[in-house]
Scaffold this active site. Structure first.
Site, PDB file in Angstrom:
ATOM      1  N   ASP A 119     117.822  74.834  80.655  1.00 35.96           N
ATOM      2  CA  ASP A 119     117.613  76.146  81.264  1.00 35.96           C
ATOM      3  C   ASP A 119     116.529  76.870  80.481  1.00 35.96           C
ATOM      4  O   ASP A 119     116.394  76.670  79.266  1.00 35.96           O
ATOM      5  CB  ASP A 119     118.911  76.965  81.258  1.00 35.96           C
ATOM      6  CG  ASP A 119     119.941  76.455  82.247  1.00 35.96           C
ATOM      7  OD1 ASP A 119     119.546  75.831  83.249  1.00 35.96           O
ATOM      8  OD2 ASP A 119     121.132  76.707  82.028  1.00 35.96           O
ATOM      9  N   ASP A 138     118.775  75.590  89.522  1.00 33.67           N
ATOM     10  CA  ASP A 138     119.812  76.619  89.709  1.00 33.67           C
ATOM     11  C   ASP A 138     119.381  77.625  90.772  1.00 33.67           C
ATOM     12  O   ASP A 138     120.187  78.047  91.608  1.00 33.67           O
ATOM     13  CB  ASP A 138     120.080  77.373  88.395  1.00 33.67           C
ATOM     14  CG  ASP A 138     120.609  76.491  87.287  1.00 33.67           C
ATOM     15  OD1 ASP A 138     121.211  75.439  87.585  1.00 33.67           O
ATOM     16  OD2 ASP A 138     120.424  76.855  86.111  1.00 33.67           O
TER      17      ASP A 138
END
Length: 169
Positions: A119, A138
């Site tokens: 991330d 995501d």
């Protein structure tokens, strides 16, 4: 296979390719892991985060067995999305499912390769972070789910009325 289902699969493949390319850029050329954070804008930074759990860091995988269980679980969910996409007849839903499928596969690849999902996208307003640090996969999953929800809530047919949207068999 109908044309729209092909578009859904192509969209999923594009999401996987772009997601993995961006993650590669974060890891290799930008060396984000060693830098920690790259400050870009007053409301957006690139910040390294290793998500060993699933959505919002829940169900952390602390061991290799747990990691592979998460890979298996998310793979089953991705297969369920693929089956749903294959059976779906509405164009907008097929494309939304393509976004979800591509995002899921991108994150599965990370977890299988690294043991965590990479991330990096960090939106914030000062010290307030309305979102967890996330990645392109995501974002695609979230956008796909929001599209499905919006379509389910806003595009209902009245009893006896046929859906006016372009439907492909």
């Amino acid at each position: 296979m109908t044309r729209i289902k092909s578009y859904g699969l192509i969209l999923a493949a594009l999401v996987v390719l772009v997601d993995q390319a961006v993650k590669y850029a974060m890891i290799v050329p930008l060396s984000l892991q060693s830098k920690g954070t790259i400050y870009l804008l007053p409301i957006f930074d690139l910040t390294w985060a290793e998500n060993k759990g699933v959505s919002m860091g829940m169900f952390q995988a602390g061991t290799d067995a747990q990691r592979w269980m998460l890979v298996g679980l998310t793979a089953v969910l991705a297969i369920a999305v693929l089956v749903w996409m294959w059976r779906e007849r509405r164009t907008g839903d097929v494309l939304a499912l393509g976004l979800i499928l591509g995002g899921a596969i991108g994150n599965i690849i990370d977890r299988a390769r690294f043991g965590y999902v990479v991330d990096y996208a960090d939106f914030h307003i000062g010290g307030v972070r309305p979102f967890f640090i996330f990645n392109l996969a995501d974002a695609c999953i979230t956008i796909g789910v929001l599209i499905l929800l919006a379509r389910a809530l806003l595009m209902r047919n009245k009893p006896g009325q046929r859906n006016s949207e372009n439907v492909h068999a």
